[in-house]
Scaffold this motif. Structure first.
Motif, mmCIF file in Angstrom:
data_model
loop_
_atom_site.group_PDB
_atom_site.id
_atom_site.type_symbol
_atom_site.label_atom_id
_atom_site.label_comp_id
_atom_site.label_asym_id
_atom_site.label_seq_id
_atom_site.Cartn_x
_atom_site.Cartn_y
_atom_site.Cartn_z
ATOM 1 N N GLU A 308 0.844 -1.206 0.000
ATOM 2 C CA GLU A 308 0.000 0.000 0.000
ATOM 3 C C GLU A 308 0.874 1.249 0.000
ATOM 4 O OE1 GLU A 308 -4.234 1.409 0.735
ATOM 5 O OE2 GLU A 308 -3.311 -0.459 0.037
ATOM 6 N N PHE A 309 1.947 1.220 0.781
ATOM 7 C CA PHE A 309 2.886 2.338 0.805
ATOM 8 C C PHE A 309 3.495 2.556 -0.578
ATOM 9 C CE2 PHE A 309 7.077 4.205 1.346
ATOM 10 C CZ PHE A 309 6.869 5.202 2.277
ATOM 11 N N GLN A 310 3.828 1.461 -1.251
ATOM 12 C CA GLN A 310 4.436 1.580 -2.582
ATOM 13 C C GLN A 310 3.429 2.114 -3.606
ATOM 14 O OE1 GLN A 310 6.420 -1.987 -3.806
ATOM 15 N NE2 GLN A 310 7.592 -0.957 -5.386
ATOM 16 N N LEU A 311 2.156 1.720 -3.483
ATOM 17 C CA LEU A 311 1.131 2.248 -4.392
ATOM 18 C C LEU A 311 0.966 3.755 -4.211
ATOM 19 C CD1 LEU A 311 -1.618 -0.531 -4.094
ATOM 20 C CD2 LEU A 311 -0.171 -0.064 -6.081
ATOM 21 N N LEU A 312 1.163 4.238 -2.981
ATOM 22 C CA LEU A 312 0.984 5.663 -2.695
ATOM 23 C C LEU A 312 2.222 6.488 -3.059
ATOM 24 C CD1 LEU A 312 -0.728 5.400 0.814
ATOM 25 C CD2 LEU A 312 -1.832 5.938 -1.356
ATOM 26 N N THR A 313 3.400 5.914 -2.868
ATOM 27 C CA THR A 313 4.639 6.698 -2.975
ATOM 28 C C THR A 313 5.590 6.224 -4.068
ATOM 29 O OG1 THR A 313 5.830 5.304 -1.400
ATOM 30 C CG2 THR A 313 4.517 7.104 -0.488
ATOM 31 N N HIS A 314 5.316 5.025 -4.622
ATOM 32 C CA HIS A 314 6.214 4.413 -5.625
ATOM 33 C C HIS A 314 7.600 4.126 -5.039
ATOM 34 C CE1 HIS A 314 3.142 5.372 -8.568
ATOM 35 N NE2 HIS A 314 3.184 6.636 -8.192
ATOM 36 N N MET A 315 7.657 3.884 -3.747
ATOM 37 C CA MET A 315 8.917 3.565 -3.072
ATOM 38 C C MET A 315 8.803 2.211 -2.370
ATOM 39 S SD MET A 315 11.311 5.799 -3.445
ATOM 40 C CE MET A 315 11.515 7.463 -4.104
ATOM 41 N N ASP A 316 9.870 1.423 -2.460
ATOM 42 C CA ASP A 316 9.931 0.135 -1.758
ATOM 43 C C ASP A 316 10.464 0.397 -0.352
ATOM 44 O OD1 ASP A 316 10.482 -2.384 -0.756
ATOM 45 O OD2 ASP A 316 11.167 -3.194 -2.675
ATOM 46 N N ILE A 317 9.557 0.527 0.611
ATOM 47 C CA ILE A 317 9.932 0.920 1.969
ATOM 48 C C ILE A 317 10.827 -0.118 2.634
ATOM 49 C CG2 ILE A 317 7.775 -0.047 2.873
ATOM 50 C CD1 ILE A 317 9.600 2.985 4.330
ATOM 51 N N TYR A 318 10.559 -1.403 2.408
ATOM 52 C CA TYR A 318 11.369 -2.435 3.070
ATOM 53 C C TYR A 318 12.802 -2.427 2.542
ATOM 54 C CZ TYR A 318 12.961 -6.933 4.810
ATOM 55 O OH TYR A 318 13.685 -7.918 5.429
ATOM 56 N N MET A 427 12.031 -5.158 9.320
ATOM 57 C CA MET A 427 10.613 -5.161 8.957
ATOM 58 C C MET A 427 9.818 -4.277 9.913
ATOM 59 S SD MET A 427 8.016 -8.406 8.525
ATOM 60 C CE MET A 427 8.877 -9.041 7.091
ATOM 61 N N ALA A 428 10.196 -4.277 11.190
ATOM 62 C CA ALA A 428 9.486 -3.470 12.178
ATOM 63 C C ALA A 428 9.641 -1.979 11.881
ATOM 64 C CB ALA A 428 10.011 -3.786 13.580
ATOM 65 N N LEU A 429 10.866 -1.552 11.585
ATOM 66 C CA LEU A 429 11.111 -0.138 11.294
ATOM 67 C C LEU A 429 10.386 0.285 10.021
ATOM 68 C CD1 LEU A 429 12.563 2.427 12.133
ATOM 69 C CD2 LEU A 429 14.566 1.659 10.861
ATOM 70 N N ALA A 430 10.405 -0.575 9.007
ATOM 71 C CA ALA A 430 9.699 -0.268 7.756
ATOM 72 C C ALA A 430 8.194 -0.156 7.995
ATOM 73 C CB ALA A 430 9.993 -1.348 6.714
ATOM 74 N N ALA A 431 7.646 -1.062 8.807
ATOM 75 C CA ALA A 431 6.206 -1.025 9.092
ATOM 76 C C ALA A 431 5.824 0.226 9.868
ATOM 77 C CB ALA A 431 5.807 -2.283 9.868
ATOM 78 N N LEU A 432 6.687 0.657 10.775
ATOM 79 C CA LEU A 432 6.397 1.859 11.562
ATOM 80 C C LEU A 432 6.294 3.086 10.663
ATOM 81 C CD1 LEU A 432 6.161 3.177 14.408
ATOM 82 C CD2 LEU A 432 8.631 3.519 14.306
ATOM 83 N N VAL A 433 7.279 3.263 9.780
ATOM 84 C CA VAL A 433 7.259 4.413 8.865
ATOM 85 C C VAL A 433 6.065 4.309 7.919
ATOM 86 C CG1 VAL A 433 8.540 5.625 7.057
ATOM 87 C CG2 VAL A 433 9.769 4.661 9.018
ATOM 88 N N ALA A 434 5.801 3.105 7.413
ATOM 89 C CA ALA A 434 4.700 2.923 6.463
ATOM 90 C C ALA A 434 3.350 3.234 7.105
ATOM 91 C CB ALA A 434 4.711 1.496 5.927
ATOM 92 N N ALA A 435 3.178 2.878 8.369
ATOM 93 C CA ALA A 435 1.879 3.060 9.034
ATOM 94 C C ALA A 435 1.479 4.532 9.093
ATOM 95 C CB ALA A 435 1.927 2.462 10.446
#
Length: 468
Positions: A308-318, A427-435
């Protein structure tokens, strides 16, 4: 076992797929008596791989528990009488038989007969892909339920027994020493998924009532469900006005699929793509988070949260988070401001107990992740609760035993409720920023500098924030 010679101990190791340990055990002259006297520190010195350490310690504990359990059982059987049963309370009697049943379960457990396709993959000694992992976990869960006589609440010891049996039979599943924790967490998650839709099991119902569910209570339509009929959805560039009934079909399918043990992930992606506009409208209209998650439960899955984060920002957060921690972890740990921090002290104590390069790197990345707010002078309680209860309403991490490879746990909380369980600090840090972005949650001022540093690197701004 107490009277075994060194050679008998070595043969015992070979029978349990621990043949790699034989040369070291011969060199140190570990007899049966010495084997039973080993403590955690001695095992760490003898054995390099964490997976082998866990298996060996579990085997020793099993033998000791069986010995003490059988001695206790024999004594009780010899001395039991009507007077004895009248003296002890019902609760103690129940506890005694529970311990006895656990002992019997431990001694009798054997891995299930896996299906043919699973056997083929395991015979090739290849690490299974995602779908094959699900099949293995599904069969283990069904087999455990059989051994537990239908109960869906295994205890921690029983999870350990099954995972150790799996890794002992197929050592290549250990994945460089991290397999025990990953397989155990997957097995626990499977039991959660199986319990969730059940409505007629008394133990499940008791736990549901304990944690906020109410038996027989009808739920009022949520804010989000009331709005479904009024929302027009536009997919991609072309307007495709879906009526409420069509949207409702997609959402009902997603809710049903989330309850399944084997999911059609390709179709899940398609349905999530189709419903993204209504989901974004609900979030922009400040619909309650619990209503959003009720309609779109897959947002609880880290993969879908990142997607969902990638659909919004076009960035691979992980991928970006992995790069950030690999680049900055050593720099963060070298800063003077964190030298006397309890997290750093805990890290240094644990580093002394391990020599494997991968384990040391993992621990340093975990510490660097947890120390980020200290580096920027932010409020760490709004970032992660380490071995503490979560108190923040905004997205925050719950971290338990961060440097224990066999018992560390990471979870993302939003509004003081668990949103997702996570595999590791990355994964935890990526999920925190994505949330924060996915649920459009304003960043608290007391954690702003930390998140600004991370986001400037994730979004690759021209002049990213730097460490102080």
């Amino acid at each position: 076992m107490e009277n075994w010679s060194v050679e008998q101990v070595c043969n015992w190791l070979k029978e349990r797929n621990l043949g790699e340990l034989v040369p070291k055990f011969r060199e140190e002259e570990v007899s049966g008596a010495a084997l039973l006297a080993l403590n955690d520190r001695m095992v760490q010195q003898l054995v390099k791989k964490i997976g082998h350490q866990a298996v060996l310690m579990d085997l020793i504990k099993k033998y000791q528990q069986q010995k003490s359990g059988l001695e206790s059982l024999t004594h009780c059987c010899e001395t039991a009488s009507q007077t004895f049963l009248e003296v002890i309370s019902g609760k103690n009697l129940k506890s005694f038989f529970a311990r006895y049943n656990t002992l019997q379960w431990t001694r009798s457990y054997a891995l299930p007969d896996f299906p043919y396709d699973v056997k083929c993959i395991l015979a090739e000694k290849k690490c299974p892909d995602h779908s094959m992992r699900i099949r293995i976990i599904e069969f283990l869960q069904a087999d455990m339920t059989k051994y537990l006589e239908g109960s869906l609440y295994p205890n921690s010891q029983q999870y350990n027994i099954v995972v150790n049996a799996l890794l002992q039979a197929y050592p290549f599943l250990d994945e460089d020493g991290n397999g025990f924790l990953l397989w155990k967490r997957a097995l626990k998650d499977r039991f959660k998924y199986v319990r969730r839709p059940i409505e007629d099991d008394e133990q499940v119902l008791r736990n549901k009532c304990k944690f906020g569910h109410r038996r027989g209570q009808t739920r009022k339509p949520s804010f989000a469900e009331n709005k479904l009929d009024d929302v027009q959805v536009q997919v991609g560039e072309e307007p495709a006005h879906l009526k409420g009934s069509a949207v409702d079909l997609h959402i009902k399918w997603l809710k049903r699929e989330y309850m399944k043990t084997q999911r059609n992930w390709e179709e899940v992606d398609n349905k999530m793509n189709t419903t993204i506009k209504i989901r974004r409208k609900m979030i922009n209209d400040k619909a309650p988070l619990k209503d959003i998650l009720r309609l779109f439960p897959f947002l609880r899955c880290p993969y879908q949260l990142f997607r969902e984060f990638q659909l919004l920002t076009h960035m691979d957060i992980y991928k970006k988070t992995v790069e950030i921690l690999e680049i900055y972890s050593e720099k963060i740990l070298s800063l003077h401001v964190v030298r006397n921090n309890p997290i750093n002290i805990m890290l240094q104590e644990n580093l002394k107990q391990h020599t494997e390069e991968d384990v040391l790197k993992y621990m340093k990345m975990t510490a660097a992740c947890l120390l980020l707010p200290e580096v920027f002078g932010d409020d760490s309680s709004l970032f992660a609760a380490v071995n503490e209860e979560v108190k923040a309403v905004t997205p925050v991490l719950e971290v338990k035993n961060p440097f224990n490879m066999n018992s560390c746990e990471f979870a993302l909380y939003v509004e003081r409720e668990e949103l997702a369980q996570l595999d590791d600090c990355t994964m935890a840090l990526a999920a925190l920023v994505a949330a924060f972005h996915v649920f459009d949650i304003p960043c608290p001022k007391r954690i702003h500098r930390t998140l600004n540093f991370l986001e400037s690197l994730v979004f690759e701004v021209r002049n990213p924030a730097s460490l102080p």
